[in-house]
Design a protein around this motif. Structure first.
Motif, PDB file in Angstrom:
ATOM      1  N   PHE A  40     127.766  22.244  12.323  1.00 14.44           N
ATOM      2  CA  PHE A  40     128.342  21.484  13.416  1.00 14.44           C
ATOM      3  C   PHE A  40     127.398  21.576  14.801  1.00 14.44           C
ATOM      4  O   PHE A  40     127.652  20.741  15.850  1.00 14.44           O
ATOM      5  CB  PHE A  40     129.618  22.412  13.998  1.00 14.44           C
ATOM      6  CG  PHE A  40     130.706  22.139  12.932  1.00 14.44           C
ATOM      7  CD1 PHE A  40     131.813  21.467  13.264  1.00 14.44           C
ATOM      8  CD2 PHE A  40     130.753  22.959  11.943  1.00 14.44           C
ATOM      9  CE1 PHE A  40     132.821  21.268  12.470  1.00 14.44           C
ATOM     10  CE2 PHE A  40     131.838  22.994  10.922  1.00 14.44           C
ATOM     11  CZ  PHE A  40     133.001  21.923  11.220  1.00 14.44           C
ATOM     12  N   LEU A  41     126.405  22.028  14.277  1.00 11.57           N
ATOM     13  CA  LEU A  41     125.269  21.868  15.451  1.00 11.57           C
ATOM     14  C   LEU A  41     124.047  21.313  14.885  1.00 11.57           C
ATOM     15  O   LEU A  41     124.021  21.122  13.574  1.00 11.57           O
ATOM     16  CB  LEU A  41     124.483  23.471  15.729  1.00 11.57           C
ATOM     17  CG  LEU A  41     125.213  24.196  16.869  1.00 11.57           C
ATOM     18  CD1 LEU A  41     126.387  24.312  16.430  1.00 11.57           C
ATOM     19  CD2 LEU A  41     124.739  25.448  16.931  1.00 11.57           C
ATOM     20  N   ILE A  57     126.837  19.916  22.497  1.00 13.80           N
ATOM     21  CA  ILE A  57     126.864  18.970  21.301  1.00 13.80           C
ATOM     22  C   ILE A  57     126.539  17.569  21.548  1.00 13.80           C
ATOM     23  O   ILE A  57     126.923  16.722  20.681  1.00 13.80           O
ATOM     24  CB  ILE A  57     128.385  19.256  20.560  1.00 13.80           C
ATOM     25  CG1 ILE A  57     129.355  19.025  21.418  1.00 13.80           C
ATOM     26  CG2 ILE A  57     128.304  20.493  19.872  1.00 13.80           C
ATOM     27  CD1 ILE A  57     130.739  18.835  20.971  1.00 13.80           C
ATOM     28  N   ILE A  63     130.566  22.743  22.025  1.00 14.86           N
ATOM     29  CA  ILE A  63     131.129  23.486  20.639  1.00 14.86           C
ATOM     30  C   ILE A  63     131.703  24.840  21.373  1.00 14.86           C
ATOM     31  O   ILE A  63     130.982  25.704  22.047  1.00 14.86           O
ATOM     32  CB  ILE A  63     130.574  23.538  19.465  1.00 14.86           C
ATOM     33  CG1 ILE A  63     131.385  24.282  18.421  1.00 14.86           C
ATOM     34  CG2 ILE A  63     129.339  24.256  19.837  1.00 14.86           C
ATOM     35  CD1 ILE A  63     130.646  24.158  17.007  1.00 14.86           C
ATOM     36  N   SER A  91     133.272  18.900  18.621  1.00  9.65           N
ATOM     37  CA  SER A  91     132.626  18.642  17.403  1.00  9.65           C
ATOM     38  C   SER A  91     133.440  18.969  16.247  1.00  9.65           C
ATOM     39  O   SER A  91     133.111  18.450  14.986  1.00  9.65           O
ATOM     40  CB  SER A  91     131.816  20.206  17.274  1.00  9.65           C
ATOM     41  OG  SER A  91     132.820  21.205  17.104  1.00  9.65           O
ATOM     42  N   TYR A  93     134.870  21.642  15.226  1.00 11.40           N
ATOM     43  CA  TYR A  93     135.080  23.068  14.655  1.00 11.40           C
ATOM     44  C   TYR A  93     136.379  23.585  14.843  1.00 11.40           C
ATOM     45  O   TYR A  93     136.844  24.104  13.624  1.00 11.40           O
ATOM     46  CB  TYR A  93     133.800  23.854  15.292  1.00 11.40           C
ATOM     47  CG  TYR A  93     133.912  25.345  15.001  1.00 11.40           C
ATOM     48  CD1 TYR A  93     133.334  25.438  13.784  1.00 11.40           C
ATOM     49  CD2 TYR A  93     134.220  26.317  15.812  1.00 11.40           C
ATOM     50  CE1 TYR A  93     133.209  26.978  13.113  1.00 11.40           C
ATOM     51  CE2 TYR A  93     134.041  27.698  15.440  1.00 11.40           C
ATOM     52  CZ  TYR A  93     133.652  27.845  13.946  1.00 11.40           C
ATOM     53  OH  TYR A  93     133.777  29.178  13.643  1.00 11.40           O
ATOM     54  N   LEU A 114     131.795  10.620  20.559  1.00 15.18           N
ATOM     55  CA  LEU A 114     131.916  11.675  20.027  1.00 15.18           C
ATOM     56  C   LEU A 114     132.906  11.560  18.849  1.00 15.18           C
ATOM     57  O   LEU A 114     132.996  12.143  17.871  1.00 15.18           O
ATOM     58  CB  LEU A 114     132.159  12.893  21.038  1.00 15.18           C
ATOM     59  CG  LEU A 114     132.096  14.385  20.903  1.00 15.18           C
ATOM     60  CD1 LEU A 114     130.796  14.449  20.361  1.00 15.18           C
ATOM     61  CD2 LEU A 114     132.631  14.982  22.146  1.00 15.18           C
ATOM     62  N   THR A 118     132.360  12.726  15.058  1.00 10.63           N
ATOM     63  CA  THR A 118     133.105  13.709  14.439  1.00 10.63           C
ATOM     64  C   THR A 118     133.760  13.019  13.318  1.00 10.63           C
ATOM     65  O   THR A 118     133.938  13.912  12.293  1.00 10.63           O
ATOM     66  CB  THR A 118     133.811  14.322  15.557  1.00 10.63           C
ATOM     67  OG1 THR A 118     133.025  14.967  16.367  1.00 10.63           O
ATOM     68  CG2 THR A 118     134.578  15.770  14.935  1.00 10.63           C
TER      69      THR A 118
END
Ligand code: SAH
Length: 215
Positions: A40-41, A57, A63, A91, A93, A114, A118
């Motif tokens: 996720f990074l 992010i 995140i 993100s 997550y 975003l 995502t």
């Protein structure tokens, strides 16, 4: 995307540290152990993926800190097949952690860039999570009612329409406050439609965007 022994080892350590900080729900801890946070990074920030810290992010968002994700997930008392609505996909997550616990996850993101990023990424990962672009304060009436609702941005107050979209017996978890620091609250919708509220201490989230998104 590679989930090596080294990554798995770092994740185990992170999960142990979160357990030591007081998270007891083993299903939450197992989900944190199952979702590779380093995916996720951006790859250049790999070494930060398993620190118990929030991380930028893009689009001015973060995140959440793994402990905070665990804390909110524990408060939600997730059961398999629960329908959960998340406000603030970011993100993705947190949404994956809930999906890993067997929940059917619906998540709304206010920032278009975003949301698109995502959406593509979660498809690649193979998680079946329904993502929406829009103002989370409005919820997703078409899929209501939800067993629980999770807000992952600082809300000045709980939007009325979210309370309407909660099942009787359902839980809503949110950081509430206008300043830098918010109070984590959990509201339970009683069978008679009234609400019971509990408080769980201070947390810091990025603010919930009202009408304007920066996209
Ligand atoms: N749950 C995320 C972290 C959330 S950060 C994760 O696991 O990574 C908060 C997110 O809420 C940001 O992505 C922000 O753009 C989004 N957001 C802010 N206001 C919103 C709103 N009104 N509706 C939906 N999403 C919103």
């Amino acid at each position: 995307m590679l989930d090596s022994y080294r990554h798995k080892g770092m994740r185990k350590k992170l999960v142990d540290s979160i357990r030591k900080k007081g998270i007891q729900d083993e299903r939450v801890l197992a989900a944190l152990d199952a979702v590779p946070r380093h995916y996720f990074l951006d790859s250049s920030f790999l070494e930060f993926a398993y620190d118990d810290k929030p991380f930028p992010i893009g689009s001015g968002q973060t995140i959440s800190q793994p402990y905070t994700v665990a804390f909110q997930s524990e408060l939600l008392a997730v059961r398999p097949a629960h329908k959960i609505l998340e406000i603030g996909t970011g993100s993705g997550y947190q949404a994956c952690v809930l999906a890993e616990m067997g929940a059917k996850v619906f998540s709304i993101e206010r920032q278009r860039k975003l949301y698109l990023k995502t959406k593509e990424f979660l498809n690649k990962l193979g998680y079946n999570i329904r993502l929406f672009y829009g103002d989370g304060a409005k919820g997703v009436p078409a899929f209501a009612p939800f067993d629980s609702i999770l807000i992952t941005a600082a809300a000045p107050e709980i939007p009325e329409s979210l309370l309407t979209q909660l099942k009787p017996g359902g839980l809503l978890v949110a950081p509430i406050g206008r300043g830098d620091v918010q109070t984590m609250i959990r509201m339970r919708k009683l069978e008679n439609g009234q609400f019971e509220t509990e408080e769980f201490g201070d947390f810091r989230f990025v603010p919930m965007l009202q009408n304007k998104a920066n996209d």
